[in-house]
Enzyme design. Sequence first.
Site, PDB file in Angstrom:
ATOM      1  N   TYR A  85      -2.497  -1.101  10.469  1.00  0.00           N
ATOM      2  CA  TYR A  85      -2.477  -1.272   9.007  1.00  0.00           C
ATOM      3  C   TYR A  85      -1.153  -0.760   8.440  1.00  0.00           C
ATOM      4  O   TYR A  85      -0.498  -1.434   7.630  1.00  0.00           O
ATOM      5  CB  TYR A  85      -3.657  -0.506   8.397  1.00  0.00           C
ATOM      6  N   SER A 107       0.869  -1.187   0.000  1.00  0.00           N
ATOM      7  CA  SER A 107       0.000   0.000   0.000  1.00  0.00           C
ATOM      8  C   SER A 107       0.897   1.225   0.000  1.00  0.00           C
ATOM      9  O   SER A 107       2.078   1.126   0.357  1.00  0.00           O
ATOM     10  CB  SER A 107      -0.840  -0.016   1.286  1.00  0.00           C
TER      11      SER A 107
HETATM   12  P1  NAI Z   1     -11.731  -5.202  -0.241  1.00  0.00           P
HETATM   13  O1  NAI Z   1     -12.213  -5.202   1.162  1.00  0.00           O
HETATM   14  O2  NAI Z   1     -12.580  -4.665  -1.320  1.00  0.00           O
HETATM   15  O3  NAI Z   1     -11.285  -6.662  -0.683  1.00  0.00           O
HETATM   16  C1  NAI Z   1     -10.539  -7.473   0.157  1.00  0.00           C
HETATM   17  C2  NAI Z   1     -10.865  -8.900  -0.181  1.00  0.00           C
HETATM   18  O4  NAI Z   1     -10.076  -9.731   0.687  1.00  0.00           O
HETATM   19  C3  NAI Z   1     -12.330  -9.248   0.066  1.00  0.00           C
HETATM   20  O5  NAI Z   1     -12.820 -10.018  -1.001  1.00  0.00           O
HETATM   21  C4  NAI Z   1     -12.302 -10.031   1.364  1.00  0.00           C
HETATM   22  O6  NAI Z   1     -13.343 -11.003   1.476  1.00  0.00           O
HETATM   23  C5  NAI Z   1     -10.931 -10.693   1.275  1.00  0.00           C
HETATM   24  N1  NAI Z   1     -10.416 -11.068   2.591  1.00  0.00           N
HETATM   25  C6  NAI Z   1     -10.389 -10.313   3.714  1.00  0.00           C
HETATM   26  N2  NAI Z   1      -9.880 -11.035   4.735  1.00  0.00           N
HETATM   27  C7  NAI Z   1      -9.566 -12.252   4.218  1.00  0.00           C
HETATM   28  C8  NAI Z   1      -9.024 -13.426   4.772  1.00  0.00           C
HETATM   29  N3  NAI Z   1      -8.692 -13.518   6.069  1.00  0.00           N
HETATM   30  N4  NAI Z   1      -8.829 -14.497   3.955  1.00  0.00           N
HETATM   31  C9  NAI Z   1      -9.173 -14.424   2.640  1.00  0.00           C
HETATM   32  N5  NAI Z   1      -9.695 -13.352   2.058  1.00  0.00           N
HETATM   33  C10 NAI Z   1      -9.905 -12.277   2.856  1.00  0.00           C
HETATM   34  O7  NAI Z   1     -10.327  -4.454  -0.184  1.00  0.00           O
HETATM   35  P2  NAI Z   1      -9.391  -3.855  -1.321  1.00  0.00           P
HETATM   36  O8  NAI Z   1      -9.436  -2.391  -1.178  1.00  0.00           O
HETATM   37  O9  NAI Z   1      -9.654  -4.487  -2.621  1.00  0.00           O
HETATM   38  O10 NAI Z   1      -7.994  -4.342  -0.745  1.00  0.00           O
HETATM   39  C11 NAI Z   1      -7.234  -5.383  -1.343  1.00  0.00           C
HETATM   40  C12 NAI Z   1      -5.793  -5.198  -0.905  1.00  0.00           C
HETATM   41  O11 NAI Z   1      -5.358  -3.915  -1.369  1.00  0.00           O
HETATM   42  C13 NAI Z   1      -5.595  -5.183   0.603  1.00  0.00           C
HETATM   43  O12 NAI Z   1      -4.392  -5.845   0.931  1.00  0.00           O
HETATM   44  C14 NAI Z   1      -5.493  -3.708   0.924  1.00  0.00           C
HETATM   45  O13 NAI Z   1      -4.770  -3.467   2.095  1.00  0.00           O
HETATM   46  C15 NAI Z   1      -4.792  -3.185  -0.301  1.00  0.00           C
HETATM   47  N6  NAI Z   1      -4.936  -1.760  -0.552  1.00  0.00           N
HETATM   48  C16 NAI Z   1      -6.152  -1.182  -0.824  1.00  0.00           C
HETATM   49  C17 NAI Z   1      -6.230   0.177  -1.091  1.00  0.00           C
HETATM   50  C18 NAI Z   1      -7.509   0.875  -1.438  1.00  0.00           C
HETATM   51  O14 NAI Z   1      -7.505   2.104  -1.603  1.00  0.00           O
HETATM   52  N7  NAI Z   1      -8.624   0.187  -1.592  1.00  0.00           N
HETATM   53  C19 NAI Z   1      -5.037   1.020  -1.038  1.00  0.00           C
HETATM   54  C20 NAI Z   1      -3.824   0.327  -0.738  1.00  0.00           C
HETATM   55  C21 NAI Z   1      -3.793  -1.015  -0.508  1.00  0.00           C
END
Ligand code: NAI
Length: 253
Positions: free
Chosen positions: A156, A143
């Site tokens: 985080y 991130s």
């Molecule tokens: P999101 O919440 O939309 O998607 C995350 C996905 O991971 C979901 O499908 C959820 O069910 C799954 N998940 C959560 N815990 C889990 C577990 N214990 N085992 C298996 N699956 C699990 O989040 P997003 O935004 O798509 O984030 C994805 C990655 O990107 C994360 O690592 C987040 O930290 C990173 N990120 C996101 C940013 C943003 O602006 N949305 C910015 C920087 C990094």
Amino acid sequence: MLLKGKNIVATGVATGIGQGTALVLAREGANLLLCDLSVEAMAETLALVQPYGGHYHCLQVDVSKKENIENMVAKAVELFGSLDGAFNNAGISGATAPLDEYPDEDFERVMDTNLRSIWWSLKSQINVMMGQETKGAIVNTASVGAIVGKPGISAYIASKHAVSGLTKNAALEYGKFGVRVNAVCPGVIRTPMLDSLIKSGKVGSEADWNAIQPIGRLGTTEEIGEAVAWLLSDRSSLIHGQSIVLDGGFTVS
Ligand code: NAI
């Protein structure tokens, strides 16, 4: 196609960055083992990738559990016969509170999901890749929170700095054997995670987040997917140990 016939495991693909990236990987010709907390939650992603005509499977995986990760990697090898790439993406933002009030149990939950998951994934994936003739490439989702801090989400931020560090060290240890390891550092991307952070009311409004990125807009999940596809492909063969920032200029402003 960048990834024609490559066998790739990807986590956190039910929504957000994982879903957008799964689409790009499928478009680029990859076979995918799609992983998330439930198979039902991945139905939409599966339906979106299927028209690309590769081999796609869904597996229930809780990345905060070591045995789930080991099973995931074994399953990919069982299904495909090899593991050419991994996108270790699942993550949570955790509680929002000042550090001195931050609940210890939330700190542990964030570390299990965002950091220990990557630790176990790297171990299992590198183990398999080292035993193959054609090794492979790994991309971890860090991130911009691996580069700068943000008040209210200290667990985080700590977890993502650590993901970037682990990425560097894995790269140093396994590069000479042909396993490439990199990370992506998304800026502000429109996903359910961001929506829930905004709703918490503790880390800025939607207008604040929009203003953070000098390009004047949020990023899209597919924009992250494009970078991940390239990093997993042989076309990025000299990129190694990097945490590639995709933030519309956020961290240079
Ligand atoms: P999101 O919440 O939309 O998607 C995350 C996905 O991971 C979901 O499908 C959820 O069910 C799954 N998940 C959560 N815990 C889990 C577990 N214990 N085992 C298996 N699956 C699990 O989040 P997003 O935004 O798509 O984030 C994805 C990655 O990107 C994360 O690592 C987040 O930290 C990173 N990120 C996101 C940013 C943003 O602006 N949305 C910015 C920087 C990094």
